[in-house]
Design a protein around this motif. Structure first.
Motif, PDB file in Angstrom:
ATOM      1  N   LYS A 150      11.377  -6.944  -8.537  1.00 22.32           N
ATOM      2  CA  LYS A 150      10.935  -7.024  -7.022  1.00 22.32           C
ATOM      3  C   LYS A 150       9.363  -7.074  -7.064  1.00 22.32           C
ATOM      4  O   LYS A 150       8.714  -6.779  -7.872  1.00 22.32           O
ATOM      5  CB  LYS A 150      11.328  -5.905  -6.512  1.00 22.32           C
ATOM      6  CG  LYS A 150      10.724  -5.513  -4.949  1.00 22.32           C
ATOM      7  CD  LYS A 150      11.491  -4.431  -4.410  1.00 22.32           C
ATOM      8  CE  LYS A 150      10.884  -3.214  -4.454  1.00 22.32           C
ATOM      9  NZ  LYS A 150      11.265  -1.900  -3.927  1.00 22.32           N
ATOM     10  N   ILE A 151       9.084  -7.871  -5.795  1.00 19.84           N
ATOM     11  CA  ILE A 151       7.478  -8.253  -5.968  1.00 19.84           C
ATOM     12  C   ILE A 151       7.021  -7.911  -4.431  1.00 19.84           C
ATOM     13  O   ILE A 151       7.675  -8.212  -3.542  1.00 19.84           O
ATOM     14  CB  ILE A 151       7.182  -9.774  -6.106  1.00 19.84           C
ATOM     15  CG1 ILE A 151       7.672 -10.266  -7.502  1.00 19.84           C
ATOM     16  CG2 ILE A 151       5.706 -10.090  -5.701  1.00 19.84           C
ATOM     17  CD1 ILE A 151       7.219 -11.564  -7.792  1.00 19.84           C
ATOM     18  N   SER A 152       6.048  -7.010  -4.522  1.00 20.81           N
ATOM     19  CA  SER A 152       5.260  -6.541  -3.300  1.00 20.81           C
ATOM     20  C   SER A 152       3.839  -7.161  -3.287  1.00 20.81           C
ATOM     21  O   SER A 152       3.065  -7.097  -4.251  1.00 20.81           O
ATOM     22  CB  SER A 152       5.477  -4.900  -3.346  1.00 20.81           C
ATOM     23  OG  SER A 152       6.739  -4.549  -3.116  1.00 20.81           O
ATOM     24  N   THR A 153       3.424  -7.419  -1.897  1.00 21.25           N
ATOM     25  CA  THR A 153       2.116  -7.796  -1.804  1.00 21.25           C
ATOM     26  C   THR A 153       1.557  -7.138  -0.653  1.00 21.25           C
ATOM     27  O   THR A 153       2.056  -6.938   0.336  1.00 21.25           O
ATOM     28  CB  THR A 153       2.038  -9.364  -1.617  1.00 21.25           C
ATOM     29  OG1 THR A 153       2.634 -10.068  -2.494  1.00 21.25           O
ATOM     30  CG2 THR A 153       0.800  -9.699  -1.535  1.00 21.25           C
ATOM     31  N   ILE A 154       0.141  -6.518  -1.030  1.00 16.50           N
ATOM     32  CA  ILE A 154      -0.445  -5.466  -0.061  1.00 16.50           C
ATOM     33  C   ILE A 154      -1.868  -5.897   0.131  1.00 16.50           C
ATOM     34  O   ILE A 154      -2.646  -6.116  -0.936  1.00 16.50           O
ATOM     35  CB  ILE A 154      -0.250  -4.174  -0.517  1.00 16.50           C
ATOM     36  CG1 ILE A 154       0.854  -3.632  -0.715  1.00 16.50           C
ATOM     37  CG2 ILE A 154      -1.009  -3.278   0.570  1.00 16.50           C
ATOM     38  CD1 ILE A 154       1.228  -2.062  -1.016  1.00 16.50           C
ATOM     39  N   VAL A 155      -2.218  -6.447   1.265  1.00 11.65           N
ATOM     40  CA  VAL A 155      -3.655  -7.004   1.376  1.00 11.65           C
ATOM     41  C   VAL A 155      -4.415  -5.748   1.891  1.00 11.65           C
ATOM     42  O   VAL A 155      -4.860  -5.524   3.011  1.00 11.65           O
ATOM     43  CB  VAL A 155      -3.716  -8.034   2.753  1.00 11.65           C
ATOM     44  CG1 VAL A 155      -5.318  -8.724   2.702  1.00 11.65           C
ATOM     45  CG2 VAL A 155      -2.601  -9.315   2.176  1.00 11.65           C
ATOM     46  N   ASP A 156      -5.017  -5.139   0.651  1.00 10.01           N
ATOM     47  CA  ASP A 156      -5.915  -3.943   0.963  1.00 10.01           C
ATOM     48  C   ASP A 156      -6.545  -3.622  -0.380  1.00 10.01           C
ATOM     49  O   ASP A 156      -6.295  -4.169  -1.598  1.00 10.01           O
ATOM     50  CB  ASP A 156      -5.349  -2.726   1.418  1.00 10.01           C
ATOM     51  CG  ASP A 156      -6.165  -1.888   2.466  1.00 10.01           C
ATOM     52  OD1 ASP A 156      -7.251  -1.826   2.138  1.00 10.01           O
ATOM     53  OD2 ASP A 156      -5.605  -1.390   3.471  1.00 10.01           O
ATOM     54  N   TYR A 157      -7.624  -2.844  -0.439  1.00 12.81           N
ATOM     55  CA  TYR A 157      -8.108  -2.209  -1.735  1.00 12.81           C
ATOM     56  C   TYR A 157      -7.145  -1.300  -2.344  1.00 12.81           C
ATOM     57  O   TYR A 157      -6.756  -0.331  -1.467  1.00 12.81           O
ATOM     58  CB  TYR A 157      -9.542  -1.708  -1.527  1.00 12.81           C
ATOM     59  CG  TYR A 157     -10.580  -3.023  -1.201  1.00 12.81           C
ATOM     60  CD1 TYR A 157     -11.296  -3.691  -2.229  1.00 12.81           C
ATOM     61  CD2 TYR A 157     -10.859  -3.189  -0.073  1.00 12.81           C
ATOM     62  CE1 TYR A 157     -12.012  -4.609  -2.099  1.00 12.81           C
ATOM     63  CE2 TYR A 157     -11.920  -4.223   0.350  1.00 12.81           C
ATOM     64  CZ  TYR A 157     -12.395  -5.034  -0.580  1.00 12.81           C
ATOM     65  OH  TYR A 157     -13.297  -5.855  -0.444  1.00 12.81           O
ATOM     66  N   TYR A 158      -7.253  -1.288  -3.665  1.00 14.87           N
ATOM     67  CA  TYR A 158      -6.280   0.013  -4.443  1.00 14.87           C
ATOM     68  C   TYR A 158      -6.832   1.204  -4.105  1.00 14.87           C
ATOM     69  O   TYR A 158      -6.020   2.156  -3.838  1.00 14.87           O
ATOM     70  CB  TYR A 158      -6.241  -0.546  -5.701  1.00 14.87           C
ATOM     71  CG  TYR A 158      -5.738   0.878  -6.358  1.00 14.87           C
ATOM     72  CD1 TYR A 158      -4.120   0.749  -6.336  1.00 14.87           C
ATOM     73  CD2 TYR A 158      -6.395   1.693  -7.147  1.00 14.87           C
ATOM     74  CE1 TYR A 158      -3.412   1.976  -6.921  1.00 14.87           C
ATOM     75  CE2 TYR A 158      -5.684   3.013  -7.787  1.00 14.87           C
ATOM     76  CZ  TYR A 158      -4.207   2.770  -7.660  1.00 14.87           C
ATOM     77  OH  TYR A 158      -3.407   3.911  -8.094  1.00 14.87           O
ATOM     78  N   HIS A 159      -8.192   1.499  -4.012  1.00 10.76           N
ATOM     79  CA  HIS A 159      -8.576   2.725  -3.846  1.00 10.76           C
ATOM     80  C   HIS A 159      -8.366   3.300  -2.320  1.00 10.76           C
ATOM     81  O   HIS A 159      -8.071   4.643  -2.103  1.00 10.76           O
ATOM     82  CB  HIS A 159     -10.120   2.851  -4.038  1.00 10.76           C
ATOM     83  CG  HIS A 159     -10.942   1.957  -2.990  1.00 10.76           C
ATOM     84  ND1 HIS A 159     -11.397   0.666  -3.506  1.00 10.76           N
ATOM     85  CD2 HIS A 159     -11.379   1.901  -1.668  1.00 10.76           C
ATOM     86  CE1 HIS A 159     -12.189   0.165  -2.575  1.00 10.76           C
ATOM     87  NE2 HIS A 159     -11.984   0.827  -1.462  1.00 10.76           N
ATOM     88  N   THR A 160      -8.054   2.582  -1.374  1.00 12.32           N
ATOM     89  CA  THR A 160      -7.517   2.823  -0.044  1.00 12.32           C
ATOM     90  C   THR A 160      -6.215   3.423  -0.048  1.00 12.32           C
ATOM     91  O   THR A 160      -5.899   4.461   0.450  1.00 12.32           O
ATOM     92  CB  THR A 160      -7.864   1.638   1.022  1.00 12.32           C
ATOM     93  OG1 THR A 160      -9.194   1.018   0.885  1.00 12.32           O
ATOM     94  CG2 THR A 160      -7.223   2.206   2.431  1.00 12.32           C
TER      95      THR A 160
END
Length: 492
Positions: A360-370
């Protein structure tokens, strides 16, 4: 008409680069992106004519050029059936053309971009030279790429340019080959194979042979193939139980690295439990192994058939690829708009759960530390989590500030972190920055060095034609310290 898979492979091969965070913003937007590829590949193939349906049953079988178009007769009464045959633009012996006079419009636009942004490297234009900076305007006749402001400066500095001239010519020909309209058998990827057939990861040749890829006998075809496969194979070569990296002398793996990666391998290579499809065959399964690709750029948009190769290396485990970064959806918004942020999907993640039965592939447009500070991925477990950063530019002056908050969060997870660099200098700069920011807080898992599964194709920095690199040239790994040591002063 060009197939969607071609658009994905072509763009990934030509534009995927650590410098793409700059070039993607400055180049014209691509109307057909990668994500539309994965969507269209899942559509019913009945839209193709019956005569070509058998050929099109597998989207990766044919990669025609984007310049191929259906040609209809001007006096025809009705449109001709859709044709999938590529229009050959360049012959195999006609691949060398100067960028400015290239028959490929995209390459001509690239030449204009280089002329506008690259500076002449001649010593006269350096800070202590006797002339102001000047843009490149003269193309070397041997490599066909703008490298100097004038023919005089090119001739005067020819000895220095000669060191990379052959490589630049190779880049030139590879770029034209990718857009030549030829058939690309090197993009026919191997499917699943029986577990008894072990994979040999000594080098590219042994891997492709033992994975039963079609034979690639041409150096240029090998370069084109490895440009994409370097991403899943770099990860797989480190975490696989048959990894070429070990704790022997010269094997580059440290004792702490063996501990960390052995934990991952325990999950990725589970023992056979005798489970079946009936009720009596039900068995408890481990959760998916989460591979976090941080600072994801164009690698998040690679054709999904490329990433599925990672699932084939671990057929008895489940894998969840998570692309995280503000540029992880670059050039894909038009094809797949970001979903709204809701209580059930607080970060607007895009989930592709039909890539492969075990992936499964997920994409998140944000910084990891957030995400880390909210506990979104909590808890982190070294047996199930691994972080990967493809040439992130940790120590680069233009991007290091973006990693200031992320590094402490990564060390806190105690999970392995695999990092690549596009040159030795880039990799050493990243290591120096980590040592400066987290001295004494991390353990090195794998000593830095050249990546066995680096891309064999060279890339050109459009901002500086003298700067050439290879995708994932080097690789190293580290993690946060898992043991705390306290010093006890001697008492008299």
């Amino acid at each position: 008409m060009a197939l969607p898979a071609d658009l994905a492979a072509r763009s990934a091969l030509s534009r995927v680069c650590t410098r793409c965070s700059v070039s993607l913003r400055t180049q014209p937007r691509i109307s057909n992106g990668f994500l539309s590829t994965s969507k269209q590949q899942r559509r019913n193939i009945t839209r193709f004519p019956a005569a070509t349906r058998a050929v099109q049953s597998s989207p990766t079988k044919r990669f025609p050029s984007v310049f191929a178009r259906n040609i209809f007769s001007s006096n025809a009464q009705a449109p001709a059936p859709e044709s999938t045959e590529p229009k050959r633009v360049l012959a195999s012996d006609d691949l060398f053309h100067s960028f400015t006079n290239s028959p490929i419009p995209e390459i001509r636009r690239r030449a204009a971009y280089i002329r506008q942004h690259a500076s002449c490297p001649h010593p006269d234009h350096q800070p202590h030279g006797n002339a102001p900076p000047a843009a490149v305007d003269f193309e070397c006749p041997d490599c066909g790429i703008p490298v100097s402001c004038s023919e005089e400066h090119w001739a005067d500095d020819y000895a220095v340019h000669l060191e990379i001239c052959d490589t630049l010519r190779q880049i030139n020909e590879d770029d034209h080959d990718l857009r030549s309209g030829r058939f690309f058998p090197e993009f026919e990827y191997a499917g699943p194979q029986m577990e008894e057939a072990l994979v040999n990861m000594t080098n590219w040749d042994t891997f492709l042979y033992t994975r039963q890829f079609n034979a690639i006998n041409d150096d240029r075809s090998m370069r084109q193939a490895t440009r994409l496969l370097t991403y899943p194979l770099t990860i797989g070569s480190v975490i696989h139980e048959l990894s070429p990296y070990n704790i022997k002398k010269g094997g580059r793996l440290t004792t702490e690295g063996l501990k960390s990666f052995s934990a991952l391998r325990y999950t990725l290579h589970p023992r056979k439990t005798g489970g079946g499809l009936d009720v009596k065959g039900l068995r408890v399964e481990a959760p998916p192994v989460r591979l976090f690709i941080l600072g994801a750029r164009a690698e998040s948009s690679l054709p999904r058939d490329v990433w599925v190769q990672l699932a084939h290396l671990f057929p008895r485990s489940r894998i969840h690829l998570i692309f995280i970064g503000p540029e992880s959806m670059a050039n894909r918004d038009d094809e797949f708009p970001l979903p709204p942020r809701t209580p059930s999907n607080p970060f607007g993640a895009i989930v592709e759960d039909r890539v492969w039965p075990t992936m499964k592939i997920s994409t998140i447009v944000d910084y990891y530390h957030t995400l880390h500070k909210t506990g979104y991925f909590y808890p982190n477990d070294p047996y199930f989590d691994c972080f990967v950063m493809f040439h992130p530019g940790l120590g680069h002056p233009a991007s290091s500030h973006e990693w200031e908050e992320t590094l402490p969060c990564l060390l806190e997870t105690k999970a392995p972190i695999i990092v690549t660099g596009y040159t030795q200098q880039d990799m050493e700069r990243d290591i120096k920055w980590v040592n400066k920011k987290a001295a004494g807080e991390f353990d090195v898992l794998m000593e830095p060095g050249e990546n066995i599964f680096r891309s064999l194709r060279w890339d050109l920095n459009d901002m500086d034609p003298q700067d050439i690199s290879a995708g994932n040239w080097g690789v190293w790994a580290f993690r946060g310290k898992r043991y705390e040591a306290a010093r006890k002063d001697n008492v008299e």
